[in-house]
Write an enzyme that holds these catalytic residues in place. Structure first.
Site, mmCIF file in Angstrom:
data_model
loop_
_atom_site.group_PDB
_atom_site.id
_atom_site.type_symbol
_atom_site.label_atom_id
_atom_site.label_comp_id
_atom_site.label_asym_id
_atom_site.label_seq_id
_atom_site.Cartn_x
_atom_site.Cartn_y
_atom_site.Cartn_z
ATOM 1 N N CYS A 79 -0.971 41.675 6.163
ATOM 2 C CA CYS A 79 -1.952 41.030 7.045
ATOM 3 C C CYS A 79 -2.896 42.045 7.697
ATOM 4 O O CYS A 79 -3.760 42.597 7.035
ATOM 5 C CB CYS A 79 -1.227 40.177 8.080
ATOM 6 N N HIS A 167 2.016 36.539 5.154
ATOM 7 C CA HIS A 167 3.212 37.099 5.814
ATOM 8 C C HIS A 167 4.461 36.808 4.970
ATOM 9 O O HIS A 167 4.942 35.685 4.971
ATOM 10 C CB HIS A 167 3.381 36.466 7.197
ATOM 11 N N GLU A 169 7.405 37.710 5.594
ATOM 12 C CA GLU A 169 8.607 37.658 6.425
ATOM 13 C C GLU A 169 8.882 36.278 7.001
ATOM 14 O O GLU A 169 10.001 36.010 7.426
ATOM 15 C CB GLU A 169 8.499 38.691 7.565
#
Ligand code: XMP
Length: 510
Positions: A79, A167, A169
């Protein structure tokens, strides 16, 4: 030595999640703020740049020097990291016409690229950015797009440098863990050797070396962290670990004796100290939440200090500090956020104790603490216990605290918690408890008018206590529990259920 991955934090709310996903791959990693990177990079096998609340175009945005990293270590920029890298290596970043926030689907994934190995076209990803990469940096190869973002992923030709706009995660990125695994295992070739077993072995040997024949004192709370820390230390130094478990008179019903027995069964050298009267005295007449918290904190320090002095020649104080506390204290934004409540932990011990601190869990997350505990054979009931605040029932008795009120709340709480266990709901709830309200309400029992106390029940779902949602407990369960409480607990004639989320409420009422 564990192989290590460096996560450079630019202040994203998701940075800890990156670390947790990496650890789930059995790979050790450390988070360091971008403005205080480790001086020696020789122990690191790969680097991940986190996202950030900043725009790369803002003047005060993080602009770290990557010259020691780029091209020398495998690099994955996420990002903000991807935008930062583009902006400062020959590409351009501009404000997007629309903010790109939420779900998107990958398209045009470049075939035969290791980063996207095994990941299908249209795989869902999570976007959260208001800038977009217009032109890629020099020598880059586009790896994927989405319908709104042309440059959703790229790599630099001839280097192990990768960048992704989404993202990996967050849970909503369906194949995010696979992307991280592809980068860390297939590209950076990091060994997946970070297991609870390896952690126990490494930590026990480090503790042995560090402490030698010295004595350590540790305050047990009945919670997961202090218990796991104690067992690790016990493995390392045996009877030189002196545990103190203080009964502040504000624990759950029968908790002091129950947990003390459990600790003794585990072979710990533990002294139970019943200081209930002292805590109740300290609380007498106080009804302000902060004053109550401070009185309990001070009483705890006095009792603990007194007990610790009874053990001759103690060198160390052990604490159950875990990684999120450590990250918070060195965060990019510098130190803990505004004090909402002054939390009471064993942490606040006075300087005059002059003990060196040992924190065996300071590099691991809560879920890892539980796995480490299980690895060492700690009972499931202890590892699965709900969090319980240091000041105990005192902050669930609104207003002033008396022995009578504690007894009433202990009864109500026990009925609620036992009920959750009986209905197989206990493990589905992150934390639950009862609150004694400082109001009376009118009721009718038989033909008699009653004017008695109201209790509130609270059950929340959460992952770290920072945010929480109230739990949609079955009506039948609430009905049964409410009946049992009112029938059995003298002095209570009304039960209500708390349906507030955090924020804007908090989990505890005080
Ligand atoms: P709040 O009420 O701040 O609670 O939403 C978040 C989590 O922290 C626990 N809590 C405490 N834990 N000492 C502790 O060890 C404290 O003083 C304390 N106050 C709140 C609370 O139970 C919840 O899990």
């Amino acid at each position: 030595m564990q192989e290590n991955v460096l996560i450079l934090d630019f202040g994203s709310q998701y940075t800890q999640l990156i670390a947790r996903r990496v650890r789930e791959l059995n790979i050790y990693c450390e988070i360091h703020p971008y403005n205080k990177p480790p001086k020696d990079l020789s122990g690191f096998k790969a680097v991940i740049l986190s996202g950030s609340p900043f725009s790369v175009r803002a003047e005060n945005a993080p602009h770290p020097d990557l010259s020691e990293i780029r091209g020398k270590l495998p690099l994955l920029a996420v990002c903000y990291g991807a935008q930062y890298f583009a902006q400062f290596h020959g590409g351009t970043v501009e404000a997007s016409e629309t903010r790109e926030y939420g779900r998107a689907n990958l398209s045009d994934i470049k075939p035969a690229e290791l980063l996207f190995d095994g990941i299908p076209d249209y795989s869902q990803v999570w976007m959260s950015h208001s800038d977009t990469i217009k032109e890629l940096p020099e020598n880059s190869v586009r790896l994927a797009s989405t319908s709104d973002v042309l440059n959703a992923a790229y790599r630099i030709d001839g280097e192990q440098t990768y960048a992704i706009q989404f993202h990996p995660e967050v849970y909503h990125t369906t194949d995010g863990k696979q992307v991280l695994e592809n980068f860390l295992v297939k590209i950076a070739k990091v060994a997946q050797t970070w297991t609870p077993e390896a952690f126990v072995e490494m930590t026990v040997s480090e503790l042995k070396n560090k402490i030698g024949d010295d004595k350590v004192v540790l305050g047990l709370s009945g919670g997961v962290d202090s218990s796991v820390a104690a067992v690790l230390l016990h493995k390392a130094i045996g009877k030189n670990l002196y545990c103190i478990f203080v009964n502040n008179g504000l624990l759950r019903k029968d908790e002091f004796t129950g947990v003390l027995d459990q600790y003794k069964h585990m072979g710990l050298n533990v002294k139970g100290v019943d200081a209930s009267a002292r805590f109740l005295d300290a609380l007498a007449g106080l009804s302000d939440p902060e004053e109550k918290r401070k009185a309990i904190g001070n009483a705890f320090i006095e009792v603990f200090d007194q007990e610790a002095h009874l053990i001759q020649n103690v060198k160390y104080l052990a604490q159950g500090t875990i990684y999120p506390d450590v990250i918070e204290s060195v965060s990019v934004n510098g130190g803990p956020s505004a004090t909402i409540k002054s939390h009471h932990n064993v942490g606040g011990l006075p300087d005059f104790m002059k003990l060196k601190v040992v924190e065996p869990l300071r590099m691991i997350f809560k879920d890892e603490v539980r796995r480490v505990g299980a690895e060492m054979g700690i009972a499931k009931e202890l590892l699965g216990r709900h969090p319980f605040p240091g000041p105990g029932l005192a902050i669930r008795i609104l207003g002033d605290v008396t022995a009578e009120k504690v007894r009433t709340l202990q009864e109500v709480d026990a009925i609620f918690i036992d009920g959750l266990k009986e209905w197989n709901l206990y493990d589905k709830v992150w934390q639950a408890g009862a609150i004694l309200l400082p109001v009376n309400s009118v009721g009718v029992m038989g033909d008699e008018r009653t004017y008695e106390k109201v209790v509130a029940l609270r059950a929340v779902e959460s992952t770290d206590g920072m945010t929480a949602d109230w739990v949609n407990l079955p009506y039948e369960f609430l009905q049964k529990i409410s009946n049992t409480i009112i029938n059995r607990v003298k002095g209570v004639n009304r039960v209500v259920y708390d349906i507030s989320s955090k924020p804007p409420a908090t989990i505890e009422w005080e």
